[in-house]
Design a protein around this motif. Structure first.
Motif, PDB file in Angstrom:
ATOM      1  N   VAL A 134       0.935  -1.304   0.044  1.00  0.00           N
ATOM      2  CA  VAL A 134       0.079  -0.108   0.042  1.00  0.00           C
ATOM      3  C   VAL A 134       0.889   1.308   0.072  1.00  0.00           C
ATOM      4  O   VAL A 134       1.709   1.461   0.847  1.00  0.00           O
ATOM      5  CB  VAL A 134      -0.751  -0.105   1.357  1.00  0.00           C
ATOM      6  N   LYS A 135       0.707   2.000  -1.069  1.00  0.00           N
ATOM      7  CA  LYS A 135       1.421   3.234  -1.184  1.00  0.00           C
ATOM      8  C   LYS A 135       2.848   2.926  -1.395  1.00  0.00           C
ATOM      9  O   LYS A 135       3.803   3.931  -1.094  1.00  0.00           O
ATOM     10  CB  LYS A 135       1.247   4.388  -0.067  1.00  0.00           C
ATOM     11  N   LEU A 136       3.260   2.073  -1.789  1.00  0.00           N
ATOM     12  CA  LEU A 136       4.744   1.754  -1.464  1.00  0.00           C
ATOM     13  C   LEU A 136       5.499   2.429  -2.862  1.00  0.00           C
ATOM     14  O   LEU A 136       6.789   2.961  -2.587  1.00  0.00           O
ATOM     15  CB  LEU A 136       5.148   0.192  -1.904  1.00  0.00           C
ATOM     16  N   SER A 137       4.738   2.535  -3.853  1.00  0.00           N
ATOM     17  CA  SER A 137       5.426   3.329  -5.036  1.00  0.00           C
ATOM     18  C   SER A 137       5.436   4.615  -4.774  1.00  0.00           C
ATOM     19  O   SER A 137       6.373   5.232  -4.999  1.00  0.00           O
ATOM     20  CB  SER A 137       4.318   3.180  -6.262  1.00  0.00           C
ATOM     21  N   GLU A 138       4.653   5.148  -3.812  1.00  0.00           N
ATOM     22  CA  GLU A 138       4.784   6.773  -3.499  1.00  0.00           C
ATOM     23  C   GLU A 138       6.013   7.014  -2.610  1.00  0.00           C
ATOM     24  O   GLU A 138       6.849   7.802  -2.610  1.00  0.00           O
ATOM     25  CB  GLU A 138       3.468   7.178  -2.832  1.00  0.00           C
ATOM     26  N   ARG A 139       6.161   6.016  -1.725  1.00  0.00           N
ATOM     27  CA  ARG A 139       7.264   5.930  -0.858  1.00  0.00           C
ATOM     28  C   ARG A 139       8.684   5.810  -1.477  1.00  0.00           C
ATOM     29  O   ARG A 139       9.625   6.141  -1.291  1.00  0.00           O
ATOM     30  CB  ARG A 139       7.145   5.006   0.116  1.00  0.00           C
ATOM     31  N   GLU A 140       8.947   4.772  -2.755  1.00  0.00           N
ATOM     32  CA  GLU A 140       9.921   4.713  -3.343  1.00  0.00           C
ATOM     33  C   GLU A 140      10.318   5.826  -4.349  1.00  0.00           C
ATOM     34  O   GLU A 140      11.527   6.304  -4.362  1.00  0.00           O
ATOM     35  CB  GLU A 140       9.677   3.453  -4.318  1.00  0.00           C
ATOM     36  N   THR A 141       9.198   6.437  -4.724  1.00  0.00           N
ATOM     37  CA  THR A 141       9.385   7.795  -5.424  1.00  0.00           C
ATOM     38  C   THR A 141      10.143   8.868  -4.462  1.00  0.00           C
ATOM     39  O   THR A 141      10.950   9.441  -4.992  1.00  0.00           O
ATOM     40  CB  THR A 141       8.050   8.174  -6.031  1.00  0.00           C
ATOM     41  N   ARG A 142       9.620   8.693  -3.376  1.00  0.00           N
ATOM     42  CA  ARG A 142      10.113   9.713  -2.257  1.00  0.00           C
ATOM     43  C   ARG A 142      11.709   9.304  -1.834  1.00  0.00           C
ATOM     44  O   ARG A 142      12.639  10.383  -1.809  1.00  0.00           O
ATOM     45  CB  ARG A 142       9.387   9.775  -0.882  1.00  0.00           C
ATOM     46  N   ARG A 143      11.905   8.022  -1.874  1.00  0.00           N
ATOM     47  CA  ARG A 143      13.193   7.463  -1.623  1.00  0.00           C
ATOM     48  C   ARG A 143      14.143   7.928  -2.878  1.00  0.00           C
ATOM     49  O   ARG A 143      15.299   8.354  -2.596  1.00  0.00           O
ATOM     50  CB  ARG A 143      13.299   6.125  -1.420  1.00  0.00           C
ATOM     51  N   ASP A 144      13.601   7.858  -4.107  1.00  0.00           N
ATOM     52  CA  ASP A 144      14.492   8.058  -5.292  1.00  0.00           C
ATOM     53  C   ASP A 144      14.708   9.680  -5.254  1.00  0.00           C
ATOM     54  O   ASP A 144      15.634   9.869  -5.574  1.00  0.00           O
ATOM     55  CB  ASP A 144      13.747   7.623  -6.430  1.00  0.00           C
ATOM     56  N   ASN A 145      13.908  10.401  -4.785  1.00  0.00           N
ATOM     57  CA  ASN A 145      14.149  12.001  -4.793  1.00  0.00           C
ATOM     58  C   ASN A 145      15.321  12.033  -3.729  1.00  0.00           C
ATOM     59  O   ASN A 145      16.111  12.978  -4.023  1.00  0.00           O
ATOM     60  CB  ASN A 145      12.891  12.573  -4.502  1.00  0.00           C
ATOM     61  N   ILE A 146      15.207  11.457  -2.808  1.00  0.00           N
ATOM     62  CA  ILE A 146      16.264  11.865  -1.762  1.00  0.00           C
ATOM     63  C   ILE A 146      17.608  11.226  -2.010  1.00  0.00           C
ATOM     64  O   ILE A 146      18.625  11.858  -1.988  1.00  0.00           O
ATOM     65  CB  ILE A 146      15.684  10.921  -0.350  1.00  0.00           C
ATOM     66  N   TYR A 147      17.624  10.093  -2.846  1.00  0.00           N
ATOM     67  CA  TYR A 147      18.629   9.536  -3.563  1.00  0.00           C
ATOM     68  C   TYR A 147      19.456  10.389  -4.403  1.00  0.00           C
ATOM     69  O   TYR A 147      20.739  10.952  -4.681  1.00  0.00           O
ATOM     70  CB  TYR A 147      18.647   8.254  -4.026  1.00  0.00           C
ATOM     71  N   THR A 148      18.545  11.138  -5.219  1.00  0.00           N
ATOM     72  CA  THR A 148      18.902  12.070  -6.227  1.00  0.00           C
ATOM     73  C   THR A 148      19.564  13.193  -5.442  1.00  0.00           C
ATOM     74  O   THR A 148      20.649  13.821  -5.961  1.00  0.00           O
ATOM     75  CB  THR A 148      17.795  12.736  -6.911  1.00  0.00           C
TER      76      THR A 148
END
Length: 350
Positions: free
Chosen positions: A66-80
């Motif tokens: 549930v909402k994992l994709s949103e969390r992964e997007t947030r994580r990817d933004n932090i990685y950037t």
């Protein structure tokens, strides 16, 4: 796209850099159970879900997709953001941003390491905050204990060693940290070289071994000549001769391995020519000093023209330009040849 719980567990475990065995031990099941879950041959009982989610620092809903994709997007933004910080350099301004990311993803080891690096950068401030450095030390030791990934642990140990060497000036502590790393005899290159003869190796494999081992040898030879051999003036000509022979060795290796354009080899040769110039200028030999610096520049330019890495030319030129500003070069800094070398480095460093 539907992501199943088994796929989520495998993805989260990989991101955390832990083995199935470590996860199994943490939540009280067998490694075989973890393997079954990840391969979708079975599913964890509901009572294990909070423990699994807690291990990864997420909610049960997120574990279930549930909402994992949103969390992964947030994580990817932090990685950037982390990549941008690493390119520009860690400093006090980056600590707050990374603290917030760490609170949001407390079990993400990449974010944790990035925060530890930012805290370590405090050692280079004019008035270092000791509390921040102690926090960095604690974080790095924790990451070393947690991770099973060799490359990740190496990065943590390297930063911890620098902390002891540069911040604490603790030689014994530094030596103890370095002992966490295996000796050269335990590395892949030495195994391939010792266990299999050249006739049984692929060309690329033995070439890679040769390049890696020769780089290690060259760096140690350079530092031994520069810092271990006696540095009295009577020994300077001998040191110059040793550096020139090391350069010849570098050129031989780069030629037979077809690595003439390698940034590592050209960078190493450029550093050796810079070392040679310091001995010549100390002897008052202007012509030899300028020739050595021109040779240094030639190899820096090979790096800058032979790489697709946009940051490498800038960083490399800046590194050598910084040393040319040292007062030791005062005897030649008004010479036209010196000015030309410095101007060309400045253009590459922009």
């Amino acid at each position: 796209m539907n992501i199943t719980i088994g796929e989520n567990i495998k993805k989260l475990r990989t991101q955390k850099g832990v083995t199935q065995e470590r996860l199994a031990e943490s939540i009280g099941v067998t490694p075989q159970a973890i393997s079954r879950w990840e391969s979708e041959s079975g599913y964890p009982a509901i009572e294990y879900l909070p423990d699994i989610a807690g291990f990864f620092g997420i909610s049960v809903d997120e574990l279930l997709g549930v909402k994992l994709s949103e969390r992964e997007t947030r994580r990817d933004n932090i990685y950037t953001a982390i990549n941008n910080i690493e390119e520009s350099g860690y400093n006090r301004a980056s600590i707050d941003l990374l603290r917030e990311a760490h609170v949001e993803f407390p079990n993400d080891m990449k974010i944790s390491l990035s925060l530890a690096k930012a805290l370590c950068s405090e050692m280079f401030e004019e008035n270092p905050n000791t509390a921040l450095l102690r926090e960095a030390e604690k974080m790095l030791r924790g990451l070393i204990r947690q991770s099973d990934d060799y490359d990740f642990r190496f990065e943590c140990i390297k930063n911890l060693a620098v902390l002891y060497k540069e911040a604490w000036k603790d030689e014994q502590g530094y030596a103890d940290v370095v002992k966490m790393l295996p000796s050269i005899w335990s590395c892949r290159e030495m195994f391939i070289t010792d266990f299999f003869n050249g006739a049984n190796q692929e060309k690329d494999e033995i070439s890679d071994c040769l390049v890696t081992l020769s780089r290690c040898l060259v760096n140690n030879l350079r530092d031994y000549v520069a810092y271990i051999l006696p540095n009295e003036e009577d020994n300077w000509d001998a040191k110059i001769g040793y550096f020139e022979r090391i350069i010849d060795f570098c050129k031989l290796i780069s030629e037979i391995t077809n690595e003439e354009k390698s940034a590592d080899f050209n960078g190493g040769i450029a550093v050796l020519y810079r070392y040679i110039s310091t001995y010549y200028v100390a002897q008052g030999k202007k012509e030899e000093t300028l020739t050595s610096l021109e040779n240094m520049l030639a190899h820096v330019e090979k790096i800058c023209t032979g790489t697709s890495d946009k940051e490498l030319p800038h960083n490399t030129a800046w590194y050598f330009l910084r040393y040319m500003e040292h007062k030791r070069y005062n005897p030649v800094f008004k010479e036209k040849r010196f000015v030309v070398i410095k101007d060309r480095l400045e253009k590459m460093a922009k």
